[in-house]
Design an enzyme around this catalytic site. Structure first.
Site, PDB file in Angstrom:
ATOM      1  N   GLU A 299       0.832  -1.205   0.000  1.00 13.95           N
ATOM      2  CA  GLU A 299       0.000   0.000   0.000  1.00 13.95           C
ATOM      3  C   GLU A 299       0.869   1.258   0.000  1.00 13.95           C
ATOM      4  OE1 GLU A 299      -4.365  -0.139   1.672  1.00 13.95           O
ATOM      5  OE2 GLU A 299      -3.110   0.779   3.191  1.00 13.95           O
ATOM      6  N   HIS A 328       7.292 -27.100  -0.195  1.00  3.30           N
ATOM      7  CA  HIS A 328       6.573 -28.140  -0.928  1.00  3.30           C
ATOM      8  C   HIS A 328       5.449 -27.535  -1.758  1.00  3.30           C
ATOM      9  CE1 HIS A 328       8.730 -31.262   1.355  1.00  3.30           C
ATOM     10  NE2 HIS A 328       8.782 -30.287   2.250  1.00  3.30           N
ATOM     11  N   LYS A 442     -13.907   2.361  -2.833  1.00  4.42           N
ATOM     12  CA  LYS A 442     -14.697   2.736  -1.645  1.00  4.42           C
ATOM     13  C   LYS A 442     -15.927   3.531  -2.073  1.00  4.42           C
ATOM     14  CE  LYS A 442     -11.266   3.367   2.011  1.00  4.42           C
ATOM     15  NZ  LYS A 442     -10.616   4.378   2.826  1.00  4.42           N
TER      16      LYS A 442
HETATM   17  O1  PA5 Z   1      -2.827   1.670   6.069  1.00  7.44           O
HETATM   18  C1  PA5 Z   1      -3.874   2.263   5.905  1.00  7.44           C
HETATM   19  O2  PA5 Z   1      -3.983   3.495   5.969  1.00  7.44           O
HETATM   20  C2  PA5 Z   1      -5.148   1.492   5.632  1.00  7.44           C
HETATM   21  O3  PA5 Z   1      -4.890   0.138   5.441  1.00  7.44           O
HETATM   22  C3  PA5 Z   1      -6.123   1.658   6.804  1.00  7.44           C
HETATM   23  O4  PA5 Z   1      -5.521   1.178   7.968  1.00  7.44           O
HETATM   24  C4  PA5 Z   1      -7.432   0.904   6.546  1.00  7.44           C
HETATM   25  O5  PA5 Z   1      -7.988   1.334   5.349  1.00  7.44           O
HETATM   26  C5  PA5 Z   1      -8.410   1.156   7.681  1.00  7.44           C
HETATM   27  O6  PA5 Z   1      -8.621   2.527   7.837  1.00  7.44           O
HETATM   28  P1  PA5 Z   1      -9.280   3.127   9.134  1.00  7.44           P
HETATM   29  O7  PA5 Z   1      -8.358   2.904  10.275  1.00  7.44           O
HETATM   30  O8  PA5 Z   1      -9.461   4.572   8.832  1.00  7.44           O
HETATM   31  O9  PA5 Z   1     -10.577   2.418   9.339  1.00  7.44           O
END
Ligand code: PA5
Length: 469
Positions: A299, A328, A442
């Site tokens: 990410e 394996h 989203k």
């Molecule tokens: O690393 C990140 O920013 C994302 O993976 C968030 O942790 C995830 O989308 C969850 O977001 P939030 O904590 O706002 O619910």
């Protein structure tokens, strides 16, 4: 090539280097040639840290938070039989990684004595109704604390879980006020729906500092509270992270483990044709740490545009594998398939428990040699053999060795990988702190679910020409 010392995390990257790989891999000259660029990058990261842009570093500053968390965990937290984290992505993966590494993935199966009477800990990081319903069948919500974790307070999955749980809690209690004792929110200190509800309904809450993004939040209340509730020492985790931070204060690439990890992976991707970065622990307990890293690396580094706004579409693909199980399953591919991968092994110098292999069937060559060793020795031998065999086949690999599975080592590991991610962002010239690519999905989901103000897009149905079955 081997960086050693007592309980320090050790990075052995000899098998990334051309002399071990018969010419493939990274030449020592090329790595040395990165020293100047790394030093500049390090200075830039230090400047951004100073400016408060990289909030995960500030989590290491001495604050009241670890003591507050510890007090809650030792006091009100112990009144519960179960703790359930409601969160997703960076709001869930760190807690799971710590639980599995330091308590074991079988924690919830153990009886109360074997858990030293600490609660069970479930991390509900999906909205699959089968999983949610099954968990709710198994736990008594009147004996459960729900830690709702969301930085934004708007994540659909977490908010939907919260609504389901709040309703269950309200129905489980005659006293309409009692539900709130079963909730603890971890969210932004000022903004968001969760913060508003916490204030309006007097629900206990802990802050996620605004400059700390989800995937960099494991050492905030996001990871520390669930960990402390099952007896993991938050201060010791932070101590390990601080020790790693001190090691990474240097701009000398050869001395900086996070810098080396980032530069080696970047060179492997950009110059040695290896954009796939496998993390392969030889410890079941560290498998979820590889999962946590997978999110951090993917990410943070997978981006369409660079810092100048140019379209670049960069980013390595992290993959998790488990030794010896995946020897394996995956290792044939890693050994003989395309030269497009690096493998980072996670090893333990010392194991808390081991199992001796009895000397039986001594006269049978296929069995006799095993007796007198331990399962831990076999696992380590398999790791070392796989690393050597990969090198023999010209495949880049490196090994991160934790002194043992304890808070100090986990703190070091997680901090090293977070710092490496920020360095890698600089090398790829992308912003490692944002995730614009997940926004459209989203938004379309909000539309499909009828969120006010979001128009439902007319998503095309399947085209019958391209559907089979
Ligand atoms: O690393 C990140 O920013 C994302 O993976 C968030 O942790 C995830 O989308 C969850 O977001 P939030 O904590 O706002 O619910």
């Amino acid at each position: 090539m081997v960086m050693t010392n007592d309980n320090r995390l050790r990075l052995d990257y000899g098998n990334m280097m051309a002399p071990s790989l018969d010419g493939r891999g990274i030449t020592p000259e090329r790595l040395e040639g990165m020293a100047g660029r790394f030093a500049d990058l390090h200075v830039d990261v230090a400047r951004r840290r100073e400016a408060g842009e990289l909030g995960f570093y500030d989590l290491l500053d001495p604050t009241e938070l670890p003591a507050q968390i510890q007090a809650f965990a030792d006091g009100p937290g112990q009144a519960f039989e179960n703790v359930v984290v409601l969160g997703i992505g960076g709001s869930a993966l760190g807690a799971t990684a710590l639980l599995h590494a330091l308590r074991g993935s079988d924690w919830n199966e153990r009886d109360a004595d074997a858990r030293d009477h600490y609660p069970r800990l479930f991390v509900l990081d999906n909205v699959d109704p089968a999983t949610v319903a099954s968990l709710l069948d198994r736990i008594d919500v009147r004996r459960t604390l729900f830690n709702v974790i969301s930085k934004s307070g708007t994540t659909a999955e977490t908010m939907a879980q919260f609504l389901v749980i709040r309703d269950r809690l309200m129905s489980a209690h005659d006293d309409p006020e009692a539900y709130r004792r079963h909730l603890l929110f971890t969210t932004d200190p000022e903004k968001g729906v969760l913060r508003e509800i916490a204030e309006a309904e007097s629900i206990v809450s802990l802050p996620i500092p605004p400059a700390v993004g989800g995937r960099f939040s494991v050492l905030s209340a996001v990871g520390l509270l669930p960990a402390a509730l099952v007896g993991i020492d938050p201060e010791a985790l932070l101590e390990g992270a601080r020790a790693m931070d001190r090691r990474c204060h240097t701009d000398a690439l050869a001395e900086n483990p996070a810098g080396l990890f980032a530069v080696l992976q970047w060179l492997a991707d950009q110059e040695a044709g290896a954009p796939i970065h496998v993390m392969m622990p030889y410890s079941d307990r560290l498998y979820s740490a590889a999962d946590w890293f997978r999110q951090l690396w993917a990410e943070s580094l997978g981006k369409r545009v660079d810092l100048e706004g140019r379209e670049v579409h960069v980013g390595p693909t992290p993959v998790k594998a488990l030794g010896a199980t995946d020897q394996h399953s995956q290792v044939q591919l890693y050994m003989e398939g395309p030269f497009d991968k690096t493998v980072t092994f996670l090893a333990l110098a010392e194991r808390e428990r081991d199992v001796p292999i009895p000397r039986l069937y001594q006269e049978v060559p296929a069995l006799g040699y095993l007796g007198g060793h331990t399962l831990g020795q076999l696992l380590d031998a398999e790791r070392r053999a796989t690393a050597a065999a990969l090198a023999e086949h010209g495949r880049m690999n490196m090994t991160l060795t934790l002194a043992r599975l304890d808070e100090h080592s986990m703190g070091q590991l997680m901090m090293m990988l977070e710092i490496a991610t920020v360095y890698a962002g600089g090398l790829y010239q992308v912003n490692p702190l944002d995730q614009p690519g997940v926004e459209l999905g989203k938004k379309l989901t909000y539309g499909l679910m009828g969120r006010p103000g979001v128009e439902a897009a007319d998503l095309p149905g399947p085209d019958p020409r391209w559907v089979a079955g």
